[in-house]
Design a protein around this motif. Structure first.
Motif, short mmCIF file in Angstrom:
data_model
loop_
_atom_site.label_atom_id
_atom_site.label_comp_id
_atom_site.label_asym_id
_atom_site.label_seq_id
_atom_site.Cartn_x
_atom_site.Cartn_y
_atom_site.Cartn_z
N PHE A 90 0.82 -1.22 0.00
CA PHE A 90 0.00 0.00 0.00
C PHE A 90 0.85 1.26 0.00
CE2 PHE A 90 -3.55 -2.67 1.68
CZ PHE A 90 -4.42 -2.39 0.65
N LYS A 91 2.05 1.15 0.59
CA LYS A 91 2.90 2.34 0.64
C LYS A 91 3.35 2.76 -0.76
CE LYS A 91 6.61 4.13 3.51
NZ LYS A 91 7.64 3.79 4.50
N LEU A 92 3.40 1.79 -1.69
CA LEU A 92 3.78 2.13 -3.07
C LEU A 92 2.58 2.45 -3.95
CD1 LEU A 92 6.69 -0.23 -4.16
CD2 LEU A 92 6.71 2.23 -3.96
N ASP A 105 -1.82 -12.02 1.50
CA ASP A 105 -3.19 -11.58 1.77
C ASP A 105 -3.21 -10.92 3.14
OD1 ASP A 105 -5.82 -11.19 1.72
OD2 ASP A 105 -6.41 -13.27 2.02
N ASN A 106 -2.57 -9.76 3.24
CA ASN A 106 -2.39 -9.16 4.57
C ASN A 106 -2.62 -7.66 4.54
OD1 ASN A 106 -0.06 -7.97 3.59
ND2 ASN A 106 1.25 -9.60 4.32
N TYR A 107 -2.37 -7.04 5.66
CA TYR A 107 -2.69 -5.62 5.85
C TYR A 107 -1.86 -4.68 4.98
CZ TYR A 107 1.60 -5.61 8.56
OH TYR A 107 2.91 -5.74 8.93
N ALA A 108 -0.70 -5.17 4.50
CA ALA A 108 0.25 -4.25 3.88
C ALA A 108 0.19 -4.26 2.36
CB ALA A 108 1.67 -4.60 4.32
N MET A 109 -0.56 -5.20 1.76
CA MET A 109 -0.39 -5.45 0.34
C MET A 109 -1.65 -5.12 -0.46
SD MET A 109 2.40 -6.32 -0.96
CE MET A 109 3.23 -7.15 0.40
N GLN A 135 -4.27 -5.80 -3.05
CA GLN A 135 -4.77 -7.08 -3.54
C GLN A 135 -5.12 -6.96 -5.02
OE1 GLN A 135 -4.87 -9.92 -1.32
NE2 GLN A 135 -3.50 -8.41 -0.44
#
Lengths: 212, 203
Positions: B86-88, B119-123, B125
């Motif tokens: 998500f940061k990117l 499949d997590n909070y940072a990525m 989808q």
């Protein structure tokens, strides 16, 4: 498991100096670990770094552990190494569930603690009092879902995927990647003389301050 | 592409080699499809396969992708090779916005296409929740042949486009805060798949 014969003598030195502030210690897989009370931890770290018989000059890692058992406290873990003495010591500070998750920063003792403590704050929500740059490091500044490595944090995050995408897209790019942050200009005064000499040829920085 | 040459039965039987007639669409699409300049956005192991694809053994240049543009302003096709945290997300969105039209996007690998095992909070989808994707290349990571096949599919897609189709290049945001898709569609696309753990959110 714990044998006094093989334990790192630093534990005895700590006990002699700090008495009741030093909790249980153990030898695990050949490495000594010792618990230190939170309020005297900074003192103990200063002792471990500066005492001629200790000389732990290298802070290898700062991290934290939260156990699945909710009764157990959250622990902040420090890995110390003494290069001149070839010694290793693991120090833990237990943070009670009821109290504030806050310990004293050790950035003033070991510069390398700076990013490590920021990571512990980002992932576990432990505050480091006296940290010079207390910000998130992995997640972005405006990340609002909490501290991801805590056990009560759901794996997929707290918000819906749409909300996560929305918030991520709304994040300010220049806020996480400032040129200032990447610049070594701030540290110019602390660089070794030969490196300063080399840099002087290219561009001499003019005492640029942080714009944070 | 069908090119029609003038009939050899000219006035004096003279065949001019200097002109051909064709449909404008065919000409434009032919030139676009064979001069795609990729903007490689490599974040993980897929980028290694992308490098292999661009290097001499598989040689991307055979398909007109001679020049890998590391500047979005001189690129036609965004190749997202690897997982996208998500940061990117705002970074890839800005790169996409900086690319001039006409532009296309290839989502390379499982992570870019669906989030893959992350499949997590940072990525993110699937990057199709951030930018519109033309071709998805499956694989973890895809072999260079897979990426080449994806590129050939993209060329095929480009050859079917029409210069005069006004709807082709329109990107409309679904909401004021930057989503391309309706929130419900983003949630649906991001549902756990395969053997991911179905985990209920706390809020």
């Amino acid at each position: 498991m714990s044998g006094a014969a093989t334990a790192n003598p630093s534990v005895a030195a700590l006990r002699a100096r700090f008495g009741a502030a030093i909790g249980r210690s153990a030898v695990v897989h050949g490495a000594t670990l010792v618990h230190v009370a939170r309020d005297r931890a900074h003192e103990a770290f200063a002792f471990l770094r500066d005492e001629p018989s200790e000389r732990y000059d290298y802070l290898v890692d700062v991290t934290a552990v939260e156990y699945r058992d909710r009764e157990l406290p959250l622990e902040v873990v420090y890995h110390l190494r003494s290069i001149p003495r070839n010694a290793f010591l693991r120090v833990k500070i237990a943070l009670d569930r009821s109290g504030p998750f806050e310990v004293d920063s050790v950035v003033d003792l070991w510069q390398g603690a700076n990013w490590l403590e920021r990571e512990v704050w980002d992932m576990f929500g432990v505050r480091f009092a006296g940290h010079p740059d207390h910000r998130r490091i992995l997640m972005w500044e405006t990340y609002d879902e909490g501290h991801p490595l805590r056990k009560d944090f759901p794996l997929r995050g707290r918000f819906s995927r749409a909300e996560q995408v929305r918030r991520a897209l709304g994040a300010d790019l220049s806020a996480h990647y400032s040129m200032d942050e990447l610049s070594i200009a701030d540290a110019y005064g602390e660089l070794p003389a030969d490196m300063r000499q080399r840099l002087k040829g290219a561009a001499a920085p003019e005492g640029k301050g942080r714009s944070s | 592409m069908e090119l029609s040459t003038p009939s050899p039965q000219g006035a004096s039987g003279f065949v001019s080699p200097n002109w051909v007639t064709t449909r404008l669409d065919d000409l434009v699409n032919w030139s676009r499809a064979n001069s795609l300049w990729p903007m490689a956005f490599g974040t993980a192991c897929c980028a290694i396969e992308f490098m292999a694809t661009a290097a001499s053994r598989f040689d991307l240049a055979r398909f007109g992708m001679e020049r890998v543009a590391y500047s979005p302003r001189q690129a036609d096709v965004l190749i997202c090779a690897g997982r996208l945290p998500f940061k990117l997300a705002p970074v890839i969105r800005r790169i996409w916005d900086q690319m001039p039209q006409p532009k296309w996007c290839i989502s390379m690998g499982a992570c870019a296409s669906t989030g893959g095992i992350f499949d997590n909070y940072a990525m993110v989808q699937g990057i199709d929740t951030i930018v519109p994707v033309d071709v998805y290349v499956p694989g973890c990571p895809p072999r260079p042949e897979g990426l080449l096949y994806g590129i050939l599919l993209l060329q095929k897609k480009i050859k079917g486009e029409s210069v005069f189709d006004p709807s082709l290049r329109v990107e409309q945001l679904a909401d004021q805060r930057g989503l391309f898709l309706e929130p419900a569609a983003v949630d649906e696309l991001s549902e756990p798949f395969g053997n991911s753990v179905h985990q209920t959110r706390s809020a």
